[in-house]
Design a protein around this motif. Structure first.
Motif, PDB file in Angstrom:
ATOM      1  N   SER A   1      43.946  36.663  37.191  1.00 40.04           N
ATOM      2  CA  SER A   1      42.712  36.026  36.738  1.00 40.04           C
ATOM      3  C   SER A   1      42.889  34.530  36.468  1.00 40.04           C
ATOM      4  O   SER A   1      41.931  33.774  36.511  1.00 40.04           O
ATOM      5  CB  SER A   1      42.178  36.735  35.492  1.00 40.04           C
ATOM      6  N   ALA A   2      44.117  34.081  36.224  1.00 37.91           N
ATOM      7  CA  ALA A   2      44.364  32.653  35.993  1.00 37.91           C
ATOM      8  C   ALA A   2      44.314  31.861  37.296  1.00 37.91           C
ATOM      9  O   ALA A   2      44.022  30.676  37.301  1.00 37.91           O
ATOM     10  CB  ALA A   2      45.719  32.452  35.318  1.00 37.91           C
ATOM     11  N   ASN A   3      44.618  32.497  38.423  1.00 36.58           N
ATOM     12  CA  ASN A   3      44.629  31.829  39.719  1.00 36.58           C
ATOM     13  C   ASN A   3      43.811  32.673  40.689  1.00 36.58           C
ATOM     14  O   ASN A   3      44.348  33.345  41.555  1.00 36.58           O
ATOM     15  CB  ASN A   3      46.065  31.651  40.216  1.00 36.58           C
ATOM     16  N   LYS A   4      42.483  32.640  40.556  1.00 40.85           N
ATOM     17  CA  LYS A   4      41.591  33.533  41.279  1.00 40.85           C
ATOM     18  C   LYS A   4      41.552  33.323  42.784  1.00 40.85           C
ATOM     19  O   LYS A   4      41.075  34.162  43.513  1.00 40.85           O
ATOM     20  CB  LYS A   4      40.175  33.418  40.720  1.00 40.85           C
ATOM     21  N   HIS A   5      42.018  32.210  43.269  1.00 42.39           N
ATOM     22  CA  HIS A   5      41.927  31.949  44.703  1.00 42.39           C
ATOM     23  C   HIS A   5      43.229  32.240  45.437  1.00 42.39           C
ATOM     24  O   HIS A   5      43.433  31.800  46.555  1.00 42.39           O
ATOM     25  CB  HIS A   5      41.478  30.504  44.947  1.00 42.39           C
ATOM     26  N   GLN A   6      44.132  32.972  44.794  1.00 44.62           N
ATOM     27  CA  GLN A   6      45.387  33.338  45.444  1.00 44.62           C
ATOM     28  C   GLN A   6      45.696  34.796  45.157  1.00 44.62           C
ATOM     29  O   GLN A   6      45.518  35.277  44.045  1.00 44.62           O
ATOM     30  CB  GLN A   6      46.534  32.470  44.931  1.00 44.62           C
ATOM     31  N   GLU A   7      46.131  35.492  46.193  1.00 47.62           N
ATOM     32  CA  GLU A   7      46.534  36.879  46.016  1.00 47.62           C
ATOM     33  C   GLU A   7      47.962  37.054  46.489  1.00 47.62           C
ATOM     34  O   GLU A   7      48.434  36.328  47.367  1.00 47.62           O
ATOM     35  CB  GLU A   7      45.597  37.838  46.745  1.00 47.62           C
ATOM     36  N   GLN A   8      48.633  38.007  45.884  1.00 46.60           N
ATOM     37  CA  GLN A   8      49.985  38.372  46.286  1.00 46.60           C
ATOM     38  C   GLN A   8      49.925  39.772  46.867  1.00 46.60           C
ATOM     39  O   GLN A   8      49.266  40.654  46.303  1.00 46.60           O
ATOM     40  CB  GLN A   8      50.935  38.361  45.095  1.00 46.60           C
TER      41      GLN A   8
ATOM     42  N   LYS B   1      48.672  34.492  49.684  1.00 45.26           N
ATOM     43  CA  LYS B   1      47.677  33.875  50.552  1.00 45.26           C
ATOM     44  C   LYS B   1      46.420  33.561  49.762  1.00 45.26           C
ATOM     45  O   LYS B   1      46.173  34.123  48.691  1.00 45.26           O
ATOM     46  CB  LYS B   1      47.375  34.762  51.759  1.00 45.26           C
ATOM     47  N   ALA B   2      45.631  32.666  50.295  1.00 42.70           N
ATOM     48  CA  ALA B   2      44.378  32.276  49.655  1.00 42.70           C
ATOM     49  C   ALA B   2      43.359  33.399  49.796  1.00 42.70           C
ATOM     50  O   ALA B   2      43.385  34.158  50.765  1.00 42.70           O
ATOM     51  CB  ALA B   2      43.842  31.001  50.297  1.00 42.70           C
ATOM     52  N   THR B   3      42.471  33.524  48.812  1.00 41.82           N
ATOM     53  CA  THR B   3      41.425  34.535  48.870  1.00 41.82           C
ATOM     54  C   THR B   3      40.166  34.033  48.179  1.00 41.82           C
ATOM     55  O   THR B   3      40.241  33.234  47.239  1.00 41.82           O
ATOM     56  CB  THR B   3      41.876  35.858  48.210  1.00 41.82           C
ATOM     57  N   ASP B   4      39.025  34.484  48.656  1.00 45.50           N
ATOM     58  CA  ASP B   4      37.749  34.209  48.002  1.00 45.50           C
ATOM     59  C   ASP B   4      37.310  35.410  47.165  1.00 45.50           C
ATOM     60  O   ASP B   4      36.283  35.369  46.507  1.00 45.50           O
ATOM     61  CB  ASP B   4      36.656  33.910  49.039  1.00 45.50           C
TER      62      ASP B   4
END
Length: 186
Positions: free
Chosen positions: A18-25, A41-44
């Motif tokens: 939730s602190a970095n909403k535009h990145q997923e692992q 990677k980046a995510t929307d």
């Protein structure tokens, strides 16, 4: 944070902090739970903006979504979600995605008649077929993904007649949101 256990197409875990909403692992593993690969990677995708989350948080009870394309797998399905409560406050939401393919596979494995006649169909409130036995699916697939279909578009007249019988009974008796019609040929 979103922590998503994935089974298909590959087993693994997807994490969106939730602190970095535009990145997923993403962490992929084999059947023995050994890590095969990981990536960022980046995510929307923001689970806090999804209808299943918003509806469950607003009205803390089990929520079933309508059919929609999953953001990650690009397969259609539905989501069941349930609130995690403490002293009446929603702490979070647990959800499970169920693909239309998996629902139809499950229904196909059910036996309702010793003679092999009959079918289980899962319908939504619009009388669209969400899942049905695989033996009836040949004309329901689009690009190898299942889609909902109006029950009136079925080729099987006996199923349409059974559905009409259920509709006729609704005007006489309605036991909440669940409706069952069982007809046998003995």
């Amino acid at each position: 944070a979103l922590i998503q256990a994935m089974k298909s197409p590959n087993s693994g875990v997807r994490i969106i902090d939730s602190a970095n909403k535009h990145q997923e692992q993403l962490f992929y593993q084999n059947a023995d739970n050994q890590r095969l690969a990981s990536m960022k990677k980046a995510t929307d995708y923001n689970p806090l903006e999804r209808p299943w989350y918003l509806m469950t948080k607003a009205s803390p009870q089990t929520y079933w979504s309508g059919v929609y394309p999953f953001s990650f797998q690009q397969e259609k399905g539905l989501t069941a979600s349930y609130p995690l409560l403490k002293n009446g406050q929603v702490l979070g939401v647990v959800a499970i995605d169920i693909s239309l393919t998996k629902l139809s596979d499950f229904i196909s494995d059910q036996t309702i008649s010793k003679k092999g006649k009959g079918a289980i169909l899962l319908l939504n409130e619009k009388a669209e077929i969400v899942a049905m036995p695989n033996k009836l699916l040949s004309y329901k697939k689009e690009r190898d993904h299942l889609n909902v279909m109006a029950i009136t578009n079925l080729q099987e007249e006996w199923i349409k007649a059974c559905y009409q019988k259920m509709r006729d009974l609704e005007s006489v008796e309605n036991k909440g949101h669940e409706r069952y019609l069982i007809e046998t040929d003995q």
